[in-house]
Scaffold this active site. Structure first.
Site, PDB file in Angstrom:
ATOM      1  N   ASP A   1     -35.932 -15.206  20.493  1.00 54.88           N
ATOM      2  CA  ASP A   1     -35.579 -15.741  21.821  1.00 54.88           C
ATOM      3  C   ASP A   1     -34.861 -14.630  22.584  1.00 54.88           C
ATOM      4  O   ASP A   1     -34.482 -13.604  21.996  1.00 54.88           O
ATOM      5  CB  ASP A   1     -34.684 -16.994  21.657  1.00 54.88           C
ATOM      6  CG  ASP A   1     -34.486 -17.755  22.969  1.00 54.88           C
ATOM      7  OD1 ASP A   1     -35.232 -17.499  23.946  1.00 54.88           O
ATOM      8  OD2 ASP A   1     -33.565 -18.604  23.026  1.00 54.88           O
TER       9      ASP A   1
ATOM     10  N   CYS B   1     -40.187 -19.623  22.661  1.00 51.00           N
ATOM     11  CA  CYS B   1     -40.031 -20.796  23.538  1.00 51.00           C
ATOM     12  C   CYS B   1     -40.350 -20.456  24.995  1.00 51.00           C
ATOM     13  O   CYS B   1     -40.673 -21.339  25.770  1.00 51.00           O
ATOM     14  CB  CYS B   1     -38.613 -21.348  23.408  1.00 51.00           C
ATOM     15  SG  CYS B   1     -37.326 -20.216  23.969  1.00 51.00           S
TER      16      CYS B   1
HETATM   17  N1  NVA Z   1     -31.995 -19.478  24.888  1.00 49.25           N
HETATM   18  C1  NVA Z   1     -32.705 -19.647  26.134  1.00 49.25           C
HETATM   19  C2  NVA Z   1     -33.796 -20.659  25.979  1.00 49.25           C
HETATM   20  C3  NVA Z   1     -34.598 -20.902  27.221  1.00 49.25           C
HETATM   21  C4  NVA Z   1     -35.644 -21.952  27.052  1.00 49.25           C
HETATM   22  C5  NVA Z   1     -31.721 -20.081  27.211  1.00 49.25           C
HETATM   23  O1  NVA Z   1     -30.878 -20.934  26.936  1.00 49.25           O
HETATM   24  O2  NVA Z   1     -31.793 -19.549  28.319  1.00 49.25           O
HETATM   25  N1   CP Z   2     -38.823 -23.164  26.946  1.00 47.67           N
HETATM   26  C1   CP Z   2     -38.269 -23.788  27.997  1.00 47.67           C
HETATM   27  O1   CP Z   2     -37.469 -24.704  27.868  1.00 47.67           O
HETATM   28  O2   CP Z   2     -38.701 -23.328  29.211  1.00 47.67           O
HETATM   29  P1   CP Z   2     -38.083 -23.663  30.633  1.00 47.67           P
HETATM   30  O3   CP Z   2     -36.731 -23.014  30.689  1.00 47.67           O
HETATM   31  O4   CP Z   2     -39.055 -23.054  31.598  1.00 47.67           O
HETATM   32  O5   CP Z   2     -37.981 -25.153  30.790  1.00 47.67           O
END
Ligand code: NVA
Ligand code: CP
Length: 302
Positions: A221, A261
């Site tokens: 991530d 993700c």
């Molecule tokens: N770790 C990331 C996930 C985004 C879907 C965030 O929290 O920005």
């Molecule tokens: N992976 C995910 O939750 O993407 P978004 O931030 O675009 O919703």
């Protein structure tokens, strides 16, 4: 499903996770043949967003539509919540209009309070602590490709963030081996480490190749999550080398899947080459958000 909300993976047991995944598989399959179930006809989901989103917003909105209901996009910029109206009051008011709430915010406590003070199902669409909807879609995708969780090893490389927390819990609950490689100072949440600590299937290490050895699915991530933009420069230094690349893939099982993700930062947590070589799996994972969340909404809001 015994739970009345989806607040975090820690709340679900294996049977509940499998119940969601089985229904998600069925809905995905039936959707292919144009079969729709309007089980949420006349129902409305409110979607509170205190952070940006592409996948979560669109997949919940489309999912609600496909189930016969409607979704309202509620930006915290426009809600009184954004001007300091307490979550306890917001919860009680919204419970009088809506049939369910999806919320994306910073503090996990806010989501838990919404559930505590409201009287309708609450679904966590991401907090700093966890991202259960994403991990349900991830588990769905793993099972779709590998047919079963038995004997599989999941490896997560990178920040011990919301994704790491949810993947560790979700992976262990369905019986996978889970190895997490996170730099010192960026470990997963203590609650998650406490949950995992006595499980012989769990490994936490600072050695990326040890974590990736024999893995069947690799996750990573972003180095800086939403809300951490001011730490981005420091994190670029601290996470240098914490990347899924060819060397990491060579340590993994030859049939290893790669999942992300999204959004992804090519050249940081994953190379362009690895990302594009595994794009089919990654975009299947993104699609499965829709099917997994339809299953969650159908089970909680019907
Ligand atoms: N770790 C990331 C996930 C985004 C879907 C965030 O929290 O920005
Ligand atoms: N992976 C995910 O939750 O993407 P978004 O931030 O675009 O919703």
């Amino acid at each position: 499903m015994n739970n009345t909300h989806l607040l975090k993976m820690l709340d679900l047991d294996k049977e509940e996770i499998l119940e969601i995944l089985n229904l998600a598989d069925q809905l995905k399959y039936e959707n292919l043949y144009g079969i729709q179930h309007h089980v949420l006809q006349g129902k409305t989901l409110g979607m509170i967003f205190q952070k940006s989103s592409t996948r979560t917003r669109v997949s919940f909105e489309v999912g609600m539509y496909q189930l016969g209901g409607e979704a309202l996009f509620l930006s915290s910029r426009d809600l009184q919540l954004g001007r300091g109206e307490p979550i306890q009051d917001t919860a009680r008011v919204l419970s009088r209009y809506l049939n369910g709430i999806m919320i994306r915010t910073f503090a996990q406590k806010e989501v838990e309070d919404l559930a505590k003070f409201g009287s309708i199902p609450v679904i966590n669409g991401l907090t700093d602590f966890c991202h259960p909807c994403q991990v349900l879609a991830d588990l769905m995708t793993i099972r779709e490709y590998k047919k079963s969780f038995d004997g599989l090893k999941m490896c997560y490389i990178g920040d011990g963030n919301n994704m790491a927390n949810s993947l560790i819990v979700g992976g262990l609950k369905v019986g996978m081996k889970v190895a997490a490689a996170c730099p010192q100072g960026y470990l997963p949440d203590q609650q998650v480490l406490d949950f995992a600590k006595d499980n012989p299937n769990f490994l936490l290490t600072q050695n990326i190749l040890e974590a990736a050895a024999g893995a069947d699915v690799l996750f990573t991530d972003v180095w800086a999550s939403m809300g951490e933009e001011d730490q981005a420069e420091q994190r670029k230094k601290d996470f240098a080398g914490w990347q899924i690349n060819d060397t990491v893939l060579e340590a993994a099982n030859p049939e290893c899947m790669v999942q992300h993700c999204l959004p992804a930062h090519r050249g940081e947590e994953i190379t362009e080459k690895v990302f594009e070589a595994h794009a089919k799996e990654i975009f299947d994972e993104a699609e499965n958000r829709l099917h997994a969340q339809k299953a969650v909404m159908a089970l909680l809001m019907k």
